[in-house]
Write a protein that holds these residues in place. Structure first.
Motif, PDB file in Angstrom:
ATOM      1  N   VAL A   1       0.820  -1.387   0.060  1.00  0.00           N
ATOM      2  CA  VAL A   1       0.149  -0.206  -0.101  1.00  0.00           C
ATOM      3  C   VAL A   1       1.075   1.230   0.015  1.00  0.00           C
ATOM      4  CG1 VAL A   1      -1.767   1.097   1.218  1.00  0.00           C
ATOM      5  CG2 VAL A   1      -1.761  -1.293   1.209  1.00  0.00           C
ATOM      6  N   ALA A   2       0.635   2.056  -0.912  1.00  0.00           N
ATOM      7  CA  ALA A   2       1.470   3.226  -1.147  1.00  0.00           C
ATOM      8  C   ALA A   2       0.670   4.504  -1.152  1.00  0.00           C
ATOM      9  CB  ALA A   2       2.591   3.345  -2.274  1.00  0.00           C
ATOM     10  N   ARG A   3       0.813   5.306  -0.323  1.00  0.00           N
ATOM     11  CA  ARG A   3       0.166   6.807  -0.197  1.00  0.00           C
ATOM     12  C   ARG A   3       0.817   7.751  -0.624  1.00  0.00           C
ATOM     13  NH1 ARG A   3      -2.095   9.814   4.910  1.00  0.00           N
ATOM     14  NH2 ARG A   3      -0.146  11.128   4.817  1.00  0.00           N
ATOM     15  N   ASP A   4       0.728   8.661  -1.544  1.00  0.00           N
ATOM     16  CA  ASP A   4       1.593   9.656  -2.254  1.00  0.00           C
ATOM     17  C   ASP A   4       0.744  10.869  -1.734  1.00  0.00           C
ATOM     18  OD1 ASP A   4      -0.535   9.801  -4.122  1.00  0.00           O
ATOM     19  OD2 ASP A   4       0.834   9.500  -5.648  1.00  0.00           O
ATOM     20  N   ALA A   5       1.121  12.090  -2.439  1.00  0.00           N
ATOM     21  CA  ALA A   5       0.477  13.157  -1.930  1.00  0.00           C
ATOM     22  C   ALA A   5      -0.922  13.334  -2.438  1.00  0.00           C
ATOM     23  CB  ALA A   5       1.275  14.332  -2.478  1.00  0.00           C
ATOM     24  N   LYS A   6      -1.264  12.572  -3.408  1.00  0.00           N
ATOM     25  CA  LYS A   6      -2.775  12.382  -3.840  1.00  0.00           C
ATOM     26  C   LYS A   6      -3.678  11.585  -3.396  1.00  0.00           C
ATOM     27  CE  LYS A   6      -2.107  15.997  -6.773  1.00  0.00           C
ATOM     28  NZ  LYS A   6      -2.697  17.336  -6.927  1.00  0.00           N
ATOM     29  N   ARG A   7      -3.207  10.328  -3.285  1.00  0.00           N
ATOM     30  CA  ARG A   7      -4.216   9.327  -3.204  1.00  0.00           C
ATOM     31  C   ARG A   7      -3.485   7.883  -2.766  1.00  0.00           C
ATOM     32  NH1 ARG A   7      -6.572   6.896  -8.396  1.00  0.00           N
ATOM     33  NH2 ARG A   7      -6.921   5.035  -6.795  1.00  0.00           N
ATOM     34  N   PHE A   8      -4.206   6.973  -2.327  1.00  0.00           N
ATOM     35  CA  PHE A   8      -3.640   5.668  -2.281  1.00  0.00           C
ATOM     36  C   PHE A   8      -3.558   4.616  -3.260  1.00  0.00           C
ATOM     37  CE2 PHE A   8      -4.373   6.603   2.154  1.00  0.00           C
ATOM     38  CZ  PHE A   8      -3.464   6.051   3.059  1.00  0.00           C
ATOM     39  N   HIS A   9      -2.532   4.032  -3.375  1.00  0.00           N
ATOM     40  CA  HIS A   9      -2.306   2.815  -4.477  1.00  0.00           C
ATOM     41  C   HIS A   9      -2.382   1.750  -3.771  1.00  0.00           C
ATOM     42  CE1 HIS A   9      -1.339   5.901  -7.768  1.00  0.00           C
ATOM     43  NE2 HIS A   9      -1.239   6.527  -6.765  1.00  0.00           N
ATOM     44  N   HIS A  10      -2.993   0.623  -3.948  1.00  0.00           N
ATOM     45  CA  HIS A  10      -2.734  -0.656  -3.333  1.00  0.00           C
ATOM     46  C   HIS A  10      -2.358  -1.751  -4.695  1.00  0.00           C
ATOM     47  CE1 HIS A  10      -5.690   0.166   0.234  1.00  0.00           C
ATOM     48  NE2 HIS A  10      -5.712   1.267  -0.432  1.00  0.00           N
ATOM     49  N   PHE A  11      -1.244  -2.355  -4.289  1.00  0.00           N
ATOM     50  CA  PHE A  11      -0.592  -3.103  -5.167  1.00  0.00           C
ATOM     51  C   PHE A  11      -0.996  -4.481  -4.821  1.00  0.00           C
ATOM     52  CE2 PHE A  11       1.465   0.979  -5.467  1.00  0.00           C
ATOM     53  CZ  PHE A  11       1.634   1.305  -6.874  1.00  0.00           C
ATOM     54  N   LYS A  12      -1.213  -5.394  -5.636  1.00  0.00           N
ATOM     55  CA  LYS A  12      -1.540  -6.688  -5.267  1.00  0.00           C
ATOM     56  C   LYS A  12      -1.364  -7.639  -6.590  1.00  0.00           C
ATOM     57  CE  LYS A  12      -4.006  -9.503  -2.237  1.00  0.00           C
ATOM     58  NZ  LYS A  12      -5.421  -9.727  -1.433  1.00  0.00           N
ATOM     59  N   GLU A  13      -0.362  -8.660  -6.578  1.00  0.00           N
ATOM     60  CA  GLU A  13      -0.502  -9.597  -7.685  1.00  0.00           C
ATOM     61  C   GLU A  13      -0.116  -8.953  -9.166  1.00  0.00           C
ATOM     62  OE1 GLU A  13      -0.172 -12.971  -7.633  1.00  0.00           O
ATOM     63  OE2 GLU A  13      -0.383 -12.904  -5.449  1.00  0.00           O
ATOM     64  N   GLY A  14       0.681  -7.905  -8.968  1.00  0.00           N
ATOM     65  CA  GLY A  14       0.939  -7.172 -10.148  1.00  0.00           C
ATOM     66  C   GLY A  14      -0.058  -6.236 -10.899  1.00  0.00           C
ATOM     67  N   CYS A  15      -1.008  -5.903 -10.024  1.00  0.00           N
ATOM     68  CA  CYS A  15      -2.011  -4.936 -10.485  1.00  0.00           C
ATOM     69  C   CYS A  15      -2.138  -3.717  -9.230  1.00  0.00           C
ATOM     70  CB  CYS A  15      -3.343  -5.276 -10.477  1.00  0.00           C
ATOM     71  SG  CYS A  15      -3.526  -6.672 -12.011  1.00  0.00           S
ATOM     72  N   CYS A  16      -2.668  -2.719  -9.735  1.00  0.00           N
ATOM     73  CA  CYS A  16      -2.885  -1.488  -8.740  1.00  0.00           C
ATOM     74  C   CYS A  16      -4.275  -1.285  -8.768  1.00  0.00           C
ATOM     75  CB  CYS A  16      -1.941  -0.132  -9.112  1.00  0.00           C
ATOM     76  SG  CYS A  16      -2.255   1.083  -7.934  1.00  0.00           S
ATOM     77  N   SER A  17      -4.760  -1.010  -7.510  1.00  0.00           N
ATOM     78  CA  SER A  17      -6.101  -0.640  -7.400  1.00  0.00           C
ATOM     79  C   SER A  17      -6.699   0.701  -8.112  1.00  0.00           C
ATOM     80  CB  SER A  17      -6.509  -0.154  -5.864  1.00  0.00           C
ATOM     81  OG  SER A  17      -5.710   0.755  -5.403  1.00  0.00           O
ATOM     82  N   CYS A  18      -5.708   1.689  -8.664  1.00  0.00           N
ATOM     83  CA  CYS A  18      -5.919   2.811  -9.271  1.00  0.00           C
ATOM     84  C   CYS A  18      -6.431   2.574 -10.753  1.00  0.00           C
ATOM     85  CB  CYS A  18      -4.939   3.618  -9.508  1.00  0.00           C
ATOM     86  SG  CYS A  18      -3.297   3.396 -10.315  1.00  0.00           S
ATOM     87  N   GLY A  19      -5.866   1.341 -11.136  1.00  0.00           N
ATOM     88  CA  GLY A  19      -6.226   0.626 -12.660  1.00  0.00           C
ATOM     89  C   GLY A  19      -5.384   1.720 -13.550  1.00  0.00           C
ATOM     90  N   ASP A  20      -4.003   2.120 -13.213  1.00  0.00           N
ATOM     91  CA  ASP A  20      -3.262   2.771 -14.037  1.00  0.00           C
ATOM     92  C   ASP A  20      -3.977   4.207 -14.414  1.00  0.00           C
ATOM     93  OD1 ASP A  20      -1.236   1.002 -13.654  1.00  0.00           O
ATOM     94  OD2 ASP A  20      -1.773  -0.139 -15.335  1.00  0.00           O
ATOM     95  N   TYR A  21      -4.949   4.731 -13.542  1.00  0.00           N
ATOM     96  CA  TYR A  21      -5.534   5.857 -13.933  1.00  0.00           C
ATOM     97  C   TYR A  21      -5.197   6.619 -12.758  1.00  0.00           C
ATOM     98  CZ  TYR A  21      -8.746   9.521 -15.261  1.00  0.00           C
ATOM     99  OH  TYR A  21      -9.165  10.825 -15.753  1.00  0.00           O
TER     100      TYR A  21
END
Length: 717
Positions: A696-716
């Protein structure tokens, strides 16, 4: 001895009273020497008085039974016995006896009404008040001073005004300062400061209570200037302020962030001998905190010998509001160690501190304390917990807390929608937003901002545009702010609809540098240099020295390989003494926070980090990872560009966390002060597949949940 011939009820032999603890101490002569009704009444009154002193409900009921048995219940004894039940906190028995009495003193009426109000049963107090005149009892100054409080608590303006009219008819408004002060307080709480002021001007003997009520009223209406004016008038009339006056006016100074007046009031409180009063000290430390003087606030707190719950809470709230979250948590632990129970406001503040630091484990510990004190279903604490879990990237826990709330309100709804938005769950946020209508909850500006953010983070452009247009056209009660427009500019810009985003900015009457900077950021994503230059010119016209605008344009030039323009921009920034914040990432491992900056190998475990990093690089390249040199913002050769990507701060933080932890069931959480770069985003996706763990990575804008080679943001993003 009292006999029936004396028209006095026959009293029982002494042995009937031996079971009474309070009566056994009386001599037999006391009972049998009663020769008149007055003496018998005095005898029973003395027994009841002993019950009151001992607060013995058992003795009171035994005496009550005895009185009824021998037919001795009359006006004086009945009212005295009612008072005994009050003192024993037996309101049901007191009310039953009250209703049975054929005649009741005004004092008894007032006691019943006051008891109800003090125990937050204002409706019952008002119902009792409405019975007085029909039963031939005229309310007095004590009745009105109590019942006005009940009307204000329930917001019953018309009934309060009617009672005011009766007090005028009875000649109590002007002649009695207690009634006048209660009226002022009532109208102030209704928000009718004009009426409050009119009443105060008619009261002949103005006192400190009346002036303090006015000051509190102006504070509650957000009119600090009015409160200061009243305080000045009070001082000019020679009326000395009390502890609560100083507490109220110091709150005024804090709300106005008027340090100069606050210090003058502080000096006056010292001169008047109220510096050590707890209420004054609490308001004083709050005033200094709201003016940004945390050291002064702490100095005041440290002088308080026995700080109470309110004082501790005021300090903690002040620390959180001044971005001193770690110190706030430290003070909270001190409060708990001092055996003081926190309230919902204390816990809401420390939960907010955990949110700002993204300290999930500490937040969970606070959650346990919330449950221990039975506040897990409280609206304030619940909303704060939802917000904290959302900001720590734990949407499941946020949803769990939301599901336990007994009553859902707009605040808790907003917290949950924002939690979904931060973590990329756009459809869930929209579903909850639509549910508000079913619950008859009116959305506010925060709701709309949260749902637009959800649409932006999930790429739901059409849905976001529809909601925005609907609010603009149909919800005149919701004022769209700069933040709403900035969110829409970002939503349109990120999906490539740059012209629409630019047109939207031009529709805003008071254009802000943030709007143009948001468009500039979108231009960087799509490499749109021409529009970016227009956005820069507009932004710098508004704020010539805006640091963020210069940095964004410099980065855009670098990403498109226009190095001469990069040099020119950096030269301009040096002349204006503008500095770029270095990229930083941090990770919490075993309750210890480790911070990393790009290219910094000063960490004690640098060798292990480098080894882990090289091992990961080898594995992810086999899966198809290719370093993206477009995200190197310096003019290096291709090989050095790729090497520089290896030591971005988020890569260092993740490598360290993986080296330190081996439990694959535990998520790794890393945080970054700036937006995660495209290369690191791609790299972390591959790493999550290699190590088989959620990252789980939180940057200045939002969270990204990385799992099994994918990200919750859908690369958007």
């Amino acid at each position: 001895m009292v006999t029936a011939h004396d028209n006095v009820p026959r009293l029982c032999p002494l042995f009937h009273l031996k079971s009474f603890t309070c009566i056994a101490q009386l001599s037999s002569e006391t009972l049998f020497n009663c020769t008149s009704l007055a003496e018998a009444s005095q005898f029973y009154s003395s027994l009841i008085q002993r019950c009151i002193e001992k607060k013995s409900f058992t003795d009171a009921t035994v005496i009550h039974t005895h009185i009824l048995k021998f037919g001795f219940l009359h006006l004086n004894i009945g009212n005295k016995l009612t008072d005994a039940y009050f003192k024993c906190s037996c309101i049901v028995d007191a009310r039953k006896l009250f209703d049975e009495l054929p005649n009741r003193f005004i004092v008894t009426w007032n006691s019943m009404i006051s008891y109800y109000i003090n125990h937050r049963r204002s409706k019952e107090a008002i119902l009792l008040y409405t019975r007085m005149v029909p039963e031939g009892v005229l309310p007095d100054e004590f009745t009105f001073s109590s019942v006005f409080k009940a009307f204000s608590e329930l917001g019953l303006v018309n009934q309060g005004q009617q009672a005011h009219g009766l007090s005028v008819v009875l000649g109590l408004e002007v002649s009695n300062v207690f009634v006048g002060s209660a009226l002022v307080d009532m109208y102030a709480k209704f928000g009718k400061m004009k009426d409050a002021r009119l009443v105060s001007n008619r009261v002949m003997d103005k006192d400190v209570v009346l002036f303090t009520a006015l000051i509190v009223g102006y504070n509650q209406q957000g009119d600090g200037g009015g409160a200061l004016e009243v305080f000045g008038n009070m001082i000019n009339q020679g009326i000395k302020a009390n502890e609560y006056t100083f507490a109220s006016i110091l709150i005024t100074c804090g709300n106005l962030e008027d340090l100069s007046v606050g210090k003058l009031v502080h000096g006056l409180a010292i001169k008047s001998g109220f510096e050590s009063a707890v209420a004054s000290q609490t308001s004083l430390l709050t005033m200094y905190a709201r003016c940004g003087l945390i050291i002064d606030s702490l100095n005041v707190f440290n002088k308080i010998l026995h700080p109470n719950q309110v004082t501790w809470t005021s300090l903690i709230v002040g620390l959180v509001q001044n971005d001193k979250a770690e110190l706030a948590l430290s003070k909270f632990r001190e409060m708990i160690r001092s055996s003081l129970s926190p309230n919902s406001f204390t816990l809401s503040s420390v939960i907010q501190a955990c949110s700002s630091l993204a300290m999930l484990e500490s937040g969970k510990q606070i959650h346990t304390i919330v449950m221990k004190f039975g506040l897990d279903t409280d609206g304030y604490a619940g909303a704060a917990l939802i917000d904290m879990y959302g900001k720590c990237g734990s949407t499941e826990m946020a949803r769990s807390v939301f599901g336990t709330l007994i009553q859902v309100n707009v605040v808790s709804m907003n917290s949950m929608i924002y939690g979904y938005a931060q973590n990329g769950f756009g459809y869930e946020a929209l579903k909850l937003f639509k549910k508000m209508k079913d619950l008859e909850l009116e959305p506010n500006g925060v709701t709309i901002l949260s749902v637009l953010l959800a649409c932006k983070n999930a790429g739901l452009v059409d849905e976001g545009c529809q909601i925005f247009d609907s609010i603009r056209n149909n919800y005149k009660s919701i004022e769209l702010t700069r933040d709403h427009y900035a969110c829409m500019v970002d939503l349109l810009g990120r999906c490539g609809r740059l012209e629409e985003a630019e047109m939207l900015i031009k529709q805003v009457s008071n254009q802000d540098v943030v709007l143009w900077r948001t468009l500039l950021s979108a231009c960087k994503i799509h490499g749109e240099v021409e529009m970016a230059e227009r956005a820069v010119n507009e932004a710098l016209d508004i704020t010539p020295g805006d640091e963020g605008t210069h940095i964004l344009m410099s980065n855009l030039y670098a990403s498109t390989g226009n190095w001469s323009q990069v040099i020119e921009m950096k030269s301009s920034m040096r002349e204006m003494k503008l500095k770029k914040n270095p990229a930083m990432s941090w990770v919490d491992v075993n309750t210890e926070v480790h911070t990393f900056t790009a290219g910094d190998w000063s960490h004690p475990r640098s060798r292990e980090i480098l080894e882990t990093l090289e091992n990961l690089m080898e594995k992810v390249k086999k899966l198809g990872y290719v370093p993206d040199a477009r995200f190197v913002l310096q003019d290096f050769d291709e090989e050095n560009k790729k090497r520089s990507l290896y030591c971005h701060s988020e890569k260092l933080a993740l490598a360290f966390a993986l080296w330190m932890t081996s439990d694959k069931t535990t998520s790794i959480r890393i945080f970054k002060n700036l937006r995660v770069c495209g290369d690191c985003h791609s790299w972390i996706k591959f790493v999550s597949k290699v190590v088989g763990r959620e990252i789980v990575a939180r940057d200045a804008k939002r969270f990204h949940h990385f799992k099994e080679g994918c990200c919750s943001c859908g690369d958007y993003w």
